[in-house]
Enzyme design. Structure first.
Site, short mmCIF file in Angstrom:
data_model
loop_
_atom_site.label_atom_id
_atom_site.label_comp_id
_atom_site.label_asym_id
_atom_site.label_seq_id
_atom_site.Cartn_x
_atom_site.Cartn_y
_atom_site.Cartn_z
N CYS A 24 0.82 -1.22 0.00
CA CYS A 24 0.00 0.00 0.00
C CYS A 24 0.85 1.27 0.00
CB CYS A 24 -0.95 0.01 1.19
SG CYS A 24 -2.19 -1.27 1.05
N HIS B 260 -3.68 7.40 0.80
CA HIS B 260 -3.97 6.02 0.43
C HIS B 260 -5.42 5.71 0.84
CE1 HIS B 260 -3.80 1.80 -0.09
NE2 HIS B 260 -3.81 1.53 1.19
N ASN C 153 -9.90 -0.51 -2.13
CA ASN C 153 -8.46 -0.32 -1.94
C ASN C 153 -7.73 -0.95 -3.14
OD1 ASN C 153 -5.79 -0.33 -1.17
ND2 ASN C 153 -6.13 -1.23 0.85
#
Ligand code: COA
Length: 336
Positions: A113, A263, A293
């Protein structure tokens, strides 16, 4: 002062939309549970014959087009992904082949991530030293083929989506740091103490006889496993820390930042960070509702969407932060 700057963005998501209700049809979950806990409403899943490099290729073409740059001007490709086309070679090599630019270096970044912040930082260093002028920086993920899409995997499967984002970074001579577009600084961190708290164990060389074999498949070692609460707790601590370091180093205040492109792991994480710093809602650009995500792709997708929505304009000061598997985390502050 030689610095790097982002001159263009691009993104691509595969056409198939998968809603929370679609997921509720294949596993024990609900639209209400997913929305309340994460803010996610839908995600995109790629076709079976697609690949991470293909999503990356589509996003890269758009970024190059928006940069009005011919691919022959690229000096390097950096691609962040946790869902590579194959174990090796790196997915950046497949992207390079698709783009038709043989010869230039093609580097994979495997920081999950936080992958895009790491990739951006690496590009920034190469440009600052004068080694390269134009670098294509990509975050791309095809997550859906790696998720356990049943009741067992529901805690992870509902969170992730497929997609890619790309930016073109180029060398720039900064005369007025308060006005000229450039990357002010990037800040990278990792703590391998928590490596197994969010991971895919197999295939891998640390496994006993074969990289994947024995009862690895029955044990579902090839699917992601996550300690969701621990990831959450660390994300809301580490992302603000990384932002504060960036602001301190550059002598800027939170108020000076025009847009926060974080993020996208969970809307609650980003809401908590915004609340902690007193950032007004309109300054945080979230896309998790539509795309879930997309790991390394969330930030470049956010940048591209923000540009097209008219929320990100030349001259604006932007701050990004990310947290994820590793654990890894980081931040970047840049004038767009
Ligand atoms: N649908 C319905 N129920 C689910 C579910 C799903 N998809 N996934 C898990 N559950 C259940 C669990 O089995 C558990 O049930 P139990 O209480 O009967 O044991 C319960 O929901 C857990 O709920 P809760 O404690 O409210 O979960 P949470 O508040 O910790 O939220 C996450 C879960 C995953 C949304 C949250 O921990 C999170 O976002 N963590 C960070 C994850 C992340 O960022 N990952 C990416 C890396 S950047």
């Amino acid at each position: 002062m030689l610095r790097s700057k982002i001159i263009a963005t691009g993104m691509y998501v595969p056409p198939r939309v998968v809603t929370n209700n679609d997921l509720a049809g294949i596993m024990d979950t609900s639209d209400e549970w997913i929305r309340q806990r994460t803010g996610i409403e839908q995600r995109h899943w790629a076709a079976d014959d697609s690949s991470t490099s293909e999503l990356a290729f589509e996003a890269s073409k758009k970024a190059l087009e928006n940069a009005k740059m011919d691919k022959s001007q690229l000096d390097m490709i950096i691609l962040a992904t946790l869902s590579p086309d194959h174990e090796f070679p790196g997915t950046a090599c497949f992207l390079q082949r698709k783009l038709g630019v043989p010869g230039i270096p093609a580097l994979d970044v495997r920081q999950q991530c936080t992958g895009f912040i790491y990739a951006m930082s690496i590009a920034d260093q190469f440009i600052r030293t004068g080694m390269y002028r134009n670098i294509l920086v990509v975050g791309a993920e095809l997550q859906s083929k790696g998720l356990e899409k049943n009741d067992n995997g529901r805690d992870v499967a509902v969170l992730f989506g497929d997609g890619a984002g790309a930016v073109v970074m180029t060398a720039t001579e900064v005369k007025d740091p308060k006005k000229d577009p450039h990357v002010l600084s990037t800040h990278l961190y990792a703590d391998g103490t928590f490596a197994e708290e969010l991971w895919v164990a197999a295939p891998g060389s640390a496994n006993s006889a074969d990289r994947i074999g024995g009862d690895d498949l029955e044990k579902k070692l090839h699917y992601p496993h996550m300690n969701g609460k621990l990831v959450f707790m660390n994300a809301v601590k580490r992302m603000p820390e990384a932002l504060e370091t960036a602001f301190k180093q550059n002598g800027i205040t939170m108020e000076e930042v025009d847009l926060f492109v974080f993020h996208q792991a969970n809307l609650r994480i980003n809401d908590m960070i915004a609340k902690q710093f007193g950032i007004p809602e309109h300054k945080v650009f979230n896309t998790i509702q539509k795309y879930a995500n997309t790991t390394a792709a969330t930030i470049p997708i956010g940048l591209d969407e923000a540009v097209r929505a008219g929320k990100l304009k030349p001259g604006m000061l932007v701050a990004s932060a990310a947290f994820g598997s590793g654990f890894t985390w980081g931040s970047a502050v840049y004038r767009f």
